[in-house]
Design a protein around this motif. Structure first.
Motif, PDB file in Angstrom:
ATOM      1  N   TRP A 253       5.578  -0.229  -6.909  1.00 33.03           N
ATOM      2  CA  TRP A 253       6.948   0.669  -6.551  1.00 33.03           C
ATOM      3  C   TRP A 253       6.573   2.045  -5.764  1.00 33.03           C
ATOM      4  CZ3 TRP A 253      10.309   2.996 -11.622  1.00 33.03           C
ATOM      5  CH2 TRP A 253      11.578   2.735 -10.818  1.00 33.03           C
ATOM      6  N   PRO A 254       6.212   1.691  -4.315  1.00 29.02           N
ATOM      7  CA  PRO A 254       6.335   2.860  -3.349  1.00 29.02           C
ATOM      8  C   PRO A 254       6.992   4.052  -3.880  1.00 29.02           C
ATOM      9  CG  PRO A 254       7.012   0.974  -2.411  1.00 29.02           C
ATOM     10  CD  PRO A 254       6.794   0.602  -3.590  1.00 29.02           C
ATOM     11  N   PHE A 255       6.461   5.483  -3.224  1.00 28.14           N
ATOM     12  CA  PHE A 255       7.324   6.649  -3.764  1.00 28.14           C
ATOM     13  C   PHE A 255       6.364   7.716  -2.624  1.00 28.14           C
ATOM     14  CE2 PHE A 255       7.357  10.930  -5.735  1.00 28.14           C
ATOM     15  CZ  PHE A 255       8.179  10.252  -7.029  1.00 28.14           C
ATOM     16  N   VAL A 256       8.192   7.907  -2.818  1.00 31.06           N
ATOM     17  CA  VAL A 256       7.751   8.386  -0.932  1.00 31.06           C
ATOM     18  C   VAL A 256       8.266   9.834  -1.223  1.00 31.06           C
ATOM     19  CG1 VAL A 256       8.477   8.743   1.443  1.00 31.06           C
ATOM     20  CG2 VAL A 256       7.800   6.255   0.194  1.00 31.06           C
ATOM     21  N   ILE A 257       7.596  11.176  -0.507  1.00 31.46           N
ATOM     22  CA  ILE A 257       8.153  12.619  -0.669  1.00 31.46           C
ATOM     23  C   ILE A 257       8.263  13.195   0.799  1.00 31.46           C
ATOM     24  CG2 ILE A 257       7.643  14.560  -1.367  1.00 31.46           C
ATOM     25  CD1 ILE A 257       5.455  12.871  -3.235  1.00 31.46           C
TER      26      ILE A 257
ATOM     27  N   GLY B 257       9.686  17.543   8.050  1.00 26.33           N
ATOM     28  CA  GLY B 257       9.804  16.126   8.930  1.00 26.33           C
ATOM     29  C   GLY B 257       8.856  14.973   7.988  1.00 26.33           C
ATOM     30  N   MET B 258       7.902  15.771   7.770  1.00 24.09           N
ATOM     31  CA  MET B 258       6.442  15.750   6.577  1.00 24.09           C
ATOM     32  C   MET B 258       7.348  14.585   5.742  1.00 24.09           C
ATOM     33  SD  MET B 258       3.425  17.402   5.631  1.00 24.09           S
ATOM     34  CE  MET B 258       3.544  17.583   4.248  1.00 24.09           C
ATOM     35  N   THR B 259       6.777  13.505   5.746  1.00 27.31           N
ATOM     36  CA  THR B 259       6.635  12.577   5.145  1.00 27.31           C
ATOM     37  C   THR B 259       5.392  11.770   4.075  1.00 27.31           C
ATOM     38  OG1 THR B 259       8.581  11.551   6.077  1.00 27.31           O
ATOM     39  CG2 THR B 259       7.675  10.278   4.595  1.00 27.31           C
TER      40      THR B 259
ATOM     41  N   VAL C 187      -5.904  14.936  -5.708  1.00 22.49           N
ATOM     42  CA  VAL C 187      -7.382  14.679  -7.034  1.00 22.49           C
ATOM     43  C   VAL C 187      -7.709  13.793  -6.938  1.00 22.49           C
ATOM     44  CG1 VAL C 187      -7.291  15.930  -8.831  1.00 22.49           C
ATOM     45  CG2 VAL C 187      -5.726  17.570  -7.849  1.00 22.49           C
ATOM     46  N   THR C 188      -6.619  12.493  -7.391  1.00 23.38           N
ATOM     47  CA  THR C 188      -7.093  11.203  -7.534  1.00 23.38           C
ATOM     48  C   THR C 188      -5.810  10.671  -6.710  1.00 23.38           C
ATOM     49  OG1 THR C 188      -5.550  11.176  -9.517  1.00 23.38           O
ATOM     50  CG2 THR C 188      -8.198  12.011  -9.829  1.00 23.38           C
ATOM     51  N   GLY C 189      -7.026   9.185  -6.284  1.00 19.29           N
ATOM     52  CA  GLY C 189      -6.253   8.114  -5.615  1.00 19.29           C
ATOM     53  C   GLY C 189      -6.049   8.324  -4.117  1.00 19.29           C
ATOM     54  N   LYS C 190      -4.789   8.363  -3.938  1.00 20.01           N
ATOM     55  CA  LYS C 190      -4.946   7.698  -1.995  1.00 20.01           C
ATOM     56  C   LYS C 190      -3.627   7.893  -1.712  1.00 20.01           C
ATOM     57  CE  LYS C 190      -5.914   4.323   1.824  1.00 20.01           C
ATOM     58  NZ  LYS C 190      -6.646   2.967   1.561  1.00 20.01           N
ATOM     59  N   VAL C 191      -2.711   8.504  -0.225  1.00 12.59           N
ATOM     60  CA  VAL C 191      -2.253   8.697  -0.472  1.00 12.59           C
ATOM     61  C   VAL C 191      -1.375   9.196   1.283  1.00 12.59           C
ATOM     62  CG1 VAL C 191      -1.166  10.796  -1.524  1.00 12.59           C
ATOM     63  CG2 VAL C 191      -1.744  11.548   0.114  1.00 12.59           C
ATOM     64  N   LYS C 192      -0.765   8.561   2.286  1.00 10.40           N
ATOM     65  CA  LYS C 192      -0.643   8.476   3.414  1.00 10.40           C
ATOM     66  C   LYS C 192       0.200   9.907   3.842  1.00 10.40           C
ATOM     67  CE  LYS C 192       1.891   5.039   4.964  1.00 10.40           C
ATOM     68  NZ  LYS C 192       2.009   3.454   5.583  1.00 10.40           N
ATOM     69  N   ILE C 193      -0.144  10.321   5.360  1.00  8.94           N
ATOM     70  CA  ILE C 193       0.702  11.497   5.275  1.00  8.94           C
ATOM     71  C   ILE C 193       1.658  11.034   6.503  1.00  8.94           C
ATOM     72  CG2 ILE C 193       1.597  13.434   6.550  1.00  8.94           C
ATOM     73  CD1 ILE C 193      -1.454  13.728   4.309  1.00  8.94           C
TER      74      ILE C 193
ATOM     75  N   GLU D 185       2.626   8.034  11.871  1.00 11.23           N
ATOM     76  CA  GLU D 185       1.213   8.399  10.722  1.00 11.23           C
ATOM     77  C   GLU D 185       0.135   9.217  11.318  1.00 11.23           C
ATOM     78  OE1 GLU D 185      -2.003   5.816   8.409  1.00 11.23           O
ATOM     79  OE2 GLU D 185       0.049   5.056   9.267  1.00 11.23           O
ATOM     80  N   ILE D 186       0.073   9.839  10.409  1.00 14.67           N
ATOM     81  CA  ILE D 186      -0.578  11.252  11.031  1.00 14.67           C
ATOM     82  C   ILE D 186      -2.260  11.141   9.919  1.00 14.67           C
ATOM     83  CG2 ILE D 186       0.968  12.253  12.094  1.00 14.67           C
ATOM     84  CD1 ILE D 186       0.705  14.522  10.067  1.00 14.67           C
ATOM     85  N   SER D 187      -2.238  10.859   8.667  1.00 13.40           N
ATOM     86  CA  SER D 187      -3.577  11.276   8.284  1.00 13.40           C
ATOM     87  C   SER D 187      -3.829  10.576   7.079  1.00 13.40           C
ATOM     88  CB  SER D 187      -3.644  12.049   7.581  1.00 13.40           C
ATOM     89  OG  SER D 187      -5.185  12.864   6.906  1.00 13.40           O
TER      90      SER D 187
END
Length: 343
Positions: A190-194, A199-201, A225-231, A237-239
């Motif tokens: 269930w994707p979670f987006v902040i 303009g950073m997501t 801290v744990t897991g993985k995120v895409k920015i 996409e930058i990182s």
């Protein structure tokens, strides 16, 4: 332990009437007595009393579980945060008390004054879903929120988070201004987006991470801290970060730097401490304005972009913090009628 004094501090805290000193004393007592059976029994009683007095749609009970008094349309799995008997109740207490404390100060962002030193600008924020909730913290204030999907958010001082009253079944989206630590469940399914400043997501691919993105800061920082995120920034996409990695994004130029870090550095502010890792002096002073609730200005433009790594305990005075910062920056500071000036 003086149970009457602790109960008094407890009542002051959840009413929102305690001073910063009383709030620090309260959590120091909670920490010092976390293995004390008398404390556990007292918290059990106080939990019962407050639950009767303060009905809430979502709170953390004294077993460390999410309790939804009003069930959401989307099924939510109840997940215990902790498993050790004593640790369960103490950590649940810390979360629950902060949630209750949030209720004492919770009101619309439109009526909340900006943190001291912040520039108020009229701007449109993306409307995620018409029916939404906005939670904001003041200077030297932190709040713990538990959303209906089991996501846990610790909101730092001078910050705001907005989230829909009911998440879309396909995608969860929230908006953050400031700094927050997130623990997100079911991120893969269930994707979670902040969405945050500039303009950073941040798209969650893992579990726990920290975002610092105050409006007006020259840098935004994401630490995993744990897991993985895409920015992404402006839909590009930058990182991608994994456990133990941190990204610094320079908002003006779009420059990205990535480094290894530790979870302790990313989440240290949750205990009241404050730390900086290669951050511009101008950004550090903005954070100190929020942390101490005072005005601090720079009168030497050449100092603004100087990168500094340092940190302070929660009881450090503003003068002591500025002493350390100015020594590192080879600068000076003075106090005036508006606050402080660094030059």
């Amino acid at each position: 332990m003086d149970q009457a004094h602790f109960t008094h501090l407890f009542r002051l805290y959840i009413s929102g009437k305690c001073t910063p000193e009383e709030r620090n004393e309260f959590f120091d007592l909670l920490d010092a007595n976390k293995e004390n059976d008398l404390m556990i029994s007292l918290l059990d009683r106080l939990y019962s009393e407050v639950r009767m007095e303060t009905p809430s749609a979502t709170y953390v009970n004294n077993r460390g579980e999410i309790d939804l008094a009003v069930r959401p349309a989307t099924p939510v799995k109840v997940i215990p945060f902790y498993k050790q008997r004593h640790t369960v109740r103490w950590m649940a207490a810390a979360s629950f008390l902060l949630v209750l404390g949030a209720g004492a100060w919770m009101y619309s962002a439109q009526r909340q004054p900006a943190p001291v030193g912040a520039t108020v600008q009229k701007k449109e924020k993306p409307a995620l879903i018409a029916a939404s909730t906005a939670i904001r913290t003041g200077n030297r204030e932190r709040k713990v929120l538990v959303l209906a999907d089991s996501t846990r958010i610790v909101l730092n001082s001078g910050s705001e988070v907005r989230y829909p009253d009911q998440f879309d079944p396909q995608r969860r989206e929230i908006f953050l201004e400031g700094e927050a630590f997130f623990e997100v469940s079911n991120a893969a399914a269930w994707p979670f987006v902040i969405h945050s400043a500039g303009g950073m997501t941040t798209t969650v691919l893992g579990t726990s991470f920290n975002i610092k993105a105050y409006p007006g800061r020259s840098q935004a920082i994401v630490s995993v801290v744990t897991g993985k995120v895409k920015i992404s920034k402006d839909k590009k996409e930058i990182s991608t970060l994994i456990k133990g990695q941190e990204m610094h994004l320079t908002m003006l130029t779009g420059e990205v730097t990535q480094r290894n870090t530790t979870g302790m550095n990313a989440a240290g502010w949750q205990t009241g401490d404050i730390s900086f890792n290669d951050e511009p002096l101008a950004d550090i002073l903005k954070d100190l304005q929020i942390f101490y609730g005072i005005n601090i200005k720079i009168n030497s433009p050449g100092l603004a972009n100087l990168l500094i790594t340092t940190g302070f305990k929660k009881n450090t005075s503003v003068d002591s913090a500025l002493d350390i910062i100015c020594e590192l920056a080879n600068a000076k500071y003075a106090r005036n009628q508006d606050g402080y000036v660094v030059y």
